[in-house]
Design an enzyme around this catalytic site. Structure first.
Site, mmCIF file in Angstrom:
data_model
loop_
_atom_site.group_PDB
_atom_site.id
_atom_site.type_symbol
_atom_site.label_atom_id
_atom_site.label_comp_id
_atom_site.label_asym_id
_atom_site.label_seq_id
_atom_site.Cartn_x
_atom_site.Cartn_y
_atom_site.Cartn_z
ATOM 1 N N HIS A 219 0.822 -1.213 0.000
ATOM 2 C CA HIS A 219 0.000 0.000 0.000
ATOM 3 C C HIS A 219 0.856 1.263 0.000
ATOM 4 C CE1 HIS A 219 -3.687 -2.176 0.639
ATOM 5 N NE2 HIS A 219 -3.231 -2.747 1.714
ATOM 6 N N CYS A 539 -5.905 -3.663 -29.178
ATOM 7 C CA CYS A 539 -5.539 -3.475 -27.770
ATOM 8 C C CYS A 539 -4.413 -4.393 -27.326
ATOM 9 C CB CYS A 539 -6.756 -3.638 -26.867
ATOM 10 S SG CYS A 539 -7.494 -5.250 -26.966
HETATM 11 C C1 PEP Z 1 -4.181 -9.828 -26.195
HETATM 12 O O1 PEP Z 1 -4.173 -11.063 -26.166
HETATM 13 O O2 PEP Z 1 -3.657 -9.166 -27.122
HETATM 14 C C2 PEP Z 1 -4.797 -9.067 -25.105
HETATM 15 C C3 PEP Z 1 -4.934 -7.762 -25.172
HETATM 16 O O3 PEP Z 1 -5.205 -9.763 -24.017
HETATM 17 P P1 PEP Z 1 -4.227 -10.243 -22.837
HETATM 18 O O4 PEP Z 1 -2.875 -9.664 -23.100
HETATM 19 O O5 PEP Z 1 -4.849 -9.797 -21.583
HETATM 20 O O6 PEP Z 1 -4.260 -11.732 -23.007
#
Ligand code: PEP
Ligand code: MG
Length: 607
Positions: A219, A539
């Protein structure tokens, strides 16, 4: 917004002329600082008498009750100071204060301490000490405990010890140390900095914090990061090497603490400080600028979030929403699994803090390399017979086998969607049936909530699919008919396409998202998504690579989600590009069969 105290480069601090000592600890909050050390010692407690010499049991009971009341009052006072803290610190310490308060209200600790007073005739101090030792030992790390649970166990142990420390100080009348008399601009050095200490540190006065105890994820570390105070914890023998007033350089990134630096070391620290100041200024300016190509097209830059503590950085670096909130953090240490209300509280807080910006929350993605120990612990044994869990029951597949987990999470998410724009994301999809089945569950959850009288938005939140398997990429056309948006999870997509384990090979030449095979699967998914007029966001880690972004823009992508720390560098790149140049790069890249050539082409473009 707390303004960070910084000594200007070239300040008047001169070398001590004593032999230089270099100490190594854990850098937990970045920043280089040159300052005089100010040692904060805590006054030791007096010897604790096991049994009262004169007082009656009744008197001891009363003393304990008074100490509890006083401690609760002090905690309330501390809470009232939280408004001055940045959001991240406020959330962290608020939750911690609630834990302390619970431990002081009809808890096992209080009940057992009272019992010891009556049955064993102990003093209040001794009852608190003994009972808190027992509870701390039970909560702390146990032999054979899985690695990933040790950190949490240590934290819980620390919570018992902190509550006991507070009670004992109030029982013995030995005051807490105050940081208010530390000279402004000093580096605070102590044996131990507790989270509650961190909450009363004024970052405008204290230039850096260094301690002998502590760890990266406790923390205190989280608090200091939130306060943006450069800090190094866990420095062995710190206080034997430093005295009050010693000149020190604290480097919160590398964890190095230099005591009595010589002139050359001081000069390079001043240069590092100047560089940091330039960098901060640049990022501050960049945050206010639009994420727009030179040719005028807007590019959405979102953040990937693993734990809510990252939200302040997300805002500082100018993300315009969350493109991926991984929810595994919620399920990690809690036993039993977090219930609907508990999950709702967390989602609602995040969504509210995002203040109208899109928040994309992914349902639990356990399995593969994630959460295996916890799954075993819960008796979810789909993995027992699997030689290779990455190819087995993970992500949505696991949730569909255990719909009670999925339903609880979907209900919590549905409720949070009334607090702001939520989008729900499904991980590890490999067939359209999985999405159809999930949507049925989703709609059933909404009906159930409405029957319970829970208000939901007229239009349910969008349900999106992660493209993380070649199967999902190649059937993206069917998936977009069932999904409201797509998110390209290039980390797993690369692993499954190239047959290279991401955990073992990340960083090796074998594991590369810039491979013609991955690129074609991405193109296929993007084309299908855009044809169906669905939003498509990338992402995976590639979104954080400024060299790869032009190629992805050329492919048609306009939305990128990455770790908040990477956002400024991607924005800088975006602002230097034209759509024509991106299109041209993409047209050449998609024809390339050789991964080495592809890498060269991409890095030459960015150079
Ligand atoms: C991915 O697989 O690109 C993703 C964003 O998910 P994670 O990295 O959480 O598996
Ligand atoms: Mg993934």
């Amino acid at each position: 917004m707390i303004k960070r105290l910084r000594r200007p480069a070239g300040s008047t601090l001169l070398p001590d002329g004593l032999p230089m000592i270099s100490l190594q600890g854990l850098g937990i909050s970045p920043g280089v600082v040159i300052a005089r050390a100010s040692l904060a010692h805590e006054r030791p407690l007096p010897h604790i008498e096991p049994t009262p010499t004169q007082r009656t049991v009744e008197a001891e009971r009363e003393r304990l009750d008074q100490a509890i009341t006083l401690t609760l009052k002090q905690l309330r006072k501390l809470r009232s100071k939280l408004d001055a803290l940045p959001e991240e610190g406020r959330i962290e310490i608020d939750a911690l204060l609630s834990v302390y308060e619970r431990m002081l209200s009809h808890s096992r600790l209080v009940r057992a301490a009272h019992r010891r007073l009556t049955e064993d005739g102990l003093t209040a101090e001794s009852a608190v000490q003994l009972e808190s030792d027992v509870l701390a030992a039970q909560a702390g790390p146990q032999p054979g405990m899985p690695e990933e649970e040790i950190e949490g166990a240590r934290r819980r142990e620390g919570e018992f010890r902190e509550v006991a420390r507070r009670l004992l100080r109030n029982l013995t009348g030995v005051s807490f140390r105050a940081f208010s008399d530390i000279p402004g601009g000093s580096a605070l050095l102590a044996e131990q900095i507790r989270p509650a200490d961190a909450a009363v540190i004024d970052p405008n006065r204290i230039a850096a914090v260094v301690s002998e105890g502590g760890g990266v994820t406790d923390h205190t570390a989280i608090m200091l990061r939130a306060l943006n105070v450069p800090a190094v914890l866990a420095v062995p023998d710190l206080l034997t090497h430093v005295s009050d007033g010693s000149l020190v350089i604290v480097d919160g990134s590398t964890g190095r603490v230099t005591v009595h630096p010589d002139s050359a070391t001081l000069a390079s620290a001043r240069e590092a400080m100047a560089e940091e100041a330039r960098e901060r200024k640049g990022i501050g300016r960049l945050r206010r600028l639009p994420s727009r190509l030179l040719s005028g097209e807007d590019i959405e830059l979102l953040a990937n979030v693993e734990i809510p503590n990252e939200l302040p950085l997300l805002h500082r670096n100018g993300a315009t929403g969350i493109g991926l909130l991984r929810t595994e953090f919620l399920f990690d240490e809690s036993a039993p699994l977090p219930d609907e209300d508990g999950q709702y509280a967390v989602y609602a807080r995040i969504v509210t803090e995002m203040a109208g910006m899109n928040t994309t929350i992914r349902v639990l993605d356990w399995g593969g390399e994630k959460g295996l120990a916890r799954l075993r612990q819960l008796g979810i044994d789909d993995h027992q017979e699997e030689e290779n869990p990455a190819l087995g029951v993970r992500g949505l597949r696991l949730l569909l086998r255990h719909p009670e987990i999925l339903e609880t999470q979907l209900c919590a998410l549905l409720r949070a969607s009334l607090d702001g724009p939520v989008r729900i994301l499904l991980p590890m999809v490999s067939s359209v049936n999985e999405v159809i089945a999930t949507r049925q569950i989703f709609e059933r959850c909404a009906r159930r909530l409405r029957r319970r009288g829970v208000r939901l938005p007229a239009e349910l939140p969008p349900l999106g699919v992660m493209i993380e398997t070649p199967a999902a990429a190649l059937t993206a056309g069917a998936l977009v008919m069932q999904a409201d948006f797509l998110a390209l999870g290039t980390n797993d997509l690369t692993m499954y396409t190239l047959a290279v384990d991401r955990a073992a090979s990340m960083g090796s030449a074998l594991y590369t998202t810039l491979h013609p095979a991955v690129l074609r699967l991405l193109r296929f998914s993007v084309d299908e998504g855009l044809r169906a007029r669905r939003s498509v966001c990338v992402c995976g880690e590639i979104a954080a690579d400024p060299h790869a972004v032009p190629l992805l823009i050329g492919m048609g992508l306009r939305s990128f989600s990455m770790s908040a720390a990477s956002l400024p560098q991607v924005k800088r790149m975006v602002r230097s590009l034209t759509i024509e140049a991106c299109d041209d790069l993409y047209r050449r890249a998609i024809l390339t069969e050789d991964p080495v050539q592809l890498h060269e082409m991409v890095s030459q473009f960015a150079a």
